[in-house]
Design a protein around this motif. Sequence first.
Motif, short mmCIF file in Angstrom:
data_model
loop_
_atom_site.label_atom_id
_atom_site.label_comp_id
_atom_site.label_asym_id
_atom_site.label_seq_id
_atom_site.Cartn_x
_atom_site.Cartn_y
_atom_site.Cartn_z
N HIS A 57 -3.28 -1.42 9.39
CA HIS A 57 -2.60 -0.58 8.51
C HIS A 57 -3.32 0.85 8.77
CE1 HIS A 57 -0.91 1.32 4.93
NE2 HIS A 57 0.13 0.40 5.19
N HIS A 58 -2.37 1.82 8.49
CA HIS A 58 -2.75 3.15 8.72
C HIS A 58 -3.82 3.62 7.84
CE1 HIS A 58 0.99 3.67 6.53
NE2 HIS A 58 0.19 4.08 6.07
N ARG A 62 -7.75 6.10 8.38
CA ARG A 62 -7.69 7.39 7.75
C ARG A 62 -8.68 7.41 6.30
NH1 ARG A 62 -1.83 9.08 5.20
NH2 ARG A 62 -1.60 7.25 4.03
N ILE A 129 -1.00 9.82 12.68
CA ILE A 129 -0.67 8.62 11.56
C ILE A 129 0.75 8.60 11.36
CG2 ILE A 129 -0.73 8.14 9.12
CD1 ILE A 129 -3.39 7.58 10.17
N ARG A 133 2.80 5.22 12.54
CA ARG A 133 3.73 4.32 11.67
C ARG A 133 5.04 4.62 11.86
NH1 ARG A 133 1.96 7.23 6.16
NH2 ARG A 133 2.67 9.31 6.62
N ARG A 136 5.51 1.81 14.56
CA ARG A 136 5.37 0.55 14.10
C ARG A 136 6.83 0.00 13.56
NH1 ARG A 136 2.17 0.86 8.81
NH2 ARG A 136 4.03 1.27 8.11
#
Lengths: 405, 405
Positions: A57-58, A62, A129, A133, A136
Amino acid sequence: MNKPKIVILGAGYGGLTTTVKLQKRLGVNDAHITLVNKNDYHYESTWLHENAAGTLHHDRSRFRIKDVIDTGKVNFIQDTVTEIKPDDNKVILENGELYYDYLVVALGFEAATFGIPGLLENAFTIGNINQSRLIRQHIEYNFALYNNEQEKKQERLNIVVGGAGFTGIEFLGELANRVPELCKEYDIDPKLVRIICVEAAPTILPGFDPQLVEYALNSLEARGVEFKVGAMLKECTPEGIVIEKDGEKEEIPTLTTIWAAGVRANSLVEKSGLEHNRGKVEVKPDLRAPSHDNVFVVGDCALIWNKETERPYPPTAQIAMQEADVCAHNLSTLISGGGEIHEFAFNNMGTVASLGHGDAIGVILGDKKIFGWTAAFMKKVIDNRALYKIGGIGLVLKKGKFDIF
Amino acid sequence: MNKPKIVILGAGYGGLTTTVKLQKRLGVNDAHITLVNKNDYHYESTWLHENAAGTLHHDRSRFRIKDVIDTGKVNFIQDTVTEIKPDDNKVILENGELYYDYLVVALGFEAATFGIPGLLENAFTIGNINQSRLIRQHIEYNFALYNNEQEKKQERLNIVVGGAGFTGIEFLGELANRVPELCKEYDIDPKLVRIICVEAAPTILPGFDPQLVEYALNSLEARGVEFKVGAMLKECTPEGIVIEKDGEKEEIPTLTTIWAAGVRANSLVEKSGLEHNRGKVEVKPDLRAPSHDNVFVVGDCALIWNKETERPYPPTAQIAMQEADVCAHNLSTLISGGGEIHEFAFNNMGTVASLGHGDAIGVILGDKKIFGWTAAFMKKVIDNRALYKIGGIGLVLKKGKFDIF
């Protein structure tokens, strides 16, 4: 009070490491430090391929910048740099401007598409980011659409990765692991999905040890990745790509092309008036710009020659962070007026490329080849080390990778 | 051996309940039972709005048909029905055909778009697992795209729900809970997102108790849902919708319109040559088609008049399963040649509409109004009861809803 003003542009590996090192070296009264970054978070850009594939998961990649900087010493401004004016000691932001006595340019990379038609418009890149995503979700959305159509479109299930360099291979490793999960999620026969990698060089991972290349090739092909090596990407359209190999053209229908074959320095550098070599500043050994003595450049915007290979050092997190150490030392030395200016010398800690969870290849300790679980373990050590250097053990515990089995 | 052939079309609430009841009532030598369904799974169609909003995974809403049927007694064929030929006692499938002595038509519903221009092409409907997970992904994909664009498109964040009936309201309840999560996931300010419900009637939930309607309205508006009641949906384009209220037209830009305002019986019924009333078979009290004595119709394809209200009973899971009970009884009675044929009589167990996790409204025990946690709890009891009727306690334990706090 006439404290020198230090402005640091970018909170990636180079900029954020410089900031945290500076705040340790300098007291509140020594300098006025300002860090500028587009987002209020730092991301581990070497982990983005995992976020893009959907295997990590992003939010794991971060963390808030305010969590690692000393806000008593560093003024953080969340804004986007639009122009650097080194002759005026000034930086223009979207919402203001900043004057500096010393500038650190650490604005990182952007994708280079080498003028390949349609690539900029139709391909994805794994650059931040937001982009990761989106990749994805784009893949997942096309899998979701597939079973809702009367006429099923194979191009929804064809995923093309441009480039079998470091990023391309690491992304393929994650993707090959993710696709079976996606097939289960959307009731799609895994045999229908194609993962195709196009590489212009005659081999994947050009420059890597041939034995490790062989290992990586086997690992990925066993999981269904198709390689088209020695093949040039000629065009990317909304419906597919055209490649050319041995003089013959081939069309591959796809709605998902991820371009992982080229990065360049942030184009603000080229536009800044700083002396540059194909967009990068060929810094002096102390990491200052040759044309401007009060401007340091670190990370992907800096060009340093590796005298052994007579090629520039590649843009890696490892180098950016080592440069940041030297930059922070030299800056604090200049400001405090004592001590010696350091010259940058790369200390090669090794290179490990992940092939997905539990698998990797690499070279450490100069020439020791590793692969499989050992290399995968080392990769996590390296990832955690990057966190440690910026945020200490607290950050490692919060964001580190410990899923080693 | 000349066992009568029973063919059951559809494994929704009606068809699957009929099948599991029949396999209890009939022995292996009594009849040859064939169940035909498009998918190898049954899904709880009253839960699909949760899958579409992304608050419940679609695998929670479905289970394998083979897990609840007795394969020693029932032959399951995974195929799609293309034609029913009641005069020939025959059913055409995509990959074959079946002759029957007794037929049970339980083919469920499809969306009715009432000829509104563009709706069929551009709006989503919550009709099955494929459609529901596509809606979930479509919303998420647009949120992911939003921050990747230079010019941000508000239509990506506008979600329109057509219809404030039972399905529309239940979907809105889930969506209102899901949006804040999505905003966190994609770094989007929740204030930017609009959830707009368009309803032609002067109130939401037409036919519901006014006090409960008021409760539902407050609950949803408090979570940011905008209602446009007394507004007709005039058109749906790829870029938005046009509504008309009090003679004035309004355009609402949106890439996401979910049509939840109308269902009709599976159109195969209308095409079959069975006598029908606007697509539904107005069945006799014993649930047989008036035109064909060996054809039973249950669930959303059957029309039964509620003599108290002089309106047809609505297409609900509750009614479908009660019909299935009667259908299975009557079928087994006809086959065994003894006993009494039953007439269908609706036993109203109450109605509960969910407003999202932990909130709901409803009427039970004839006229007892419930709302809030009590109603939400009852809703889960109802959902679990539907599982119990088909698959017993084992299925309830596997797929049931126990997150009651």
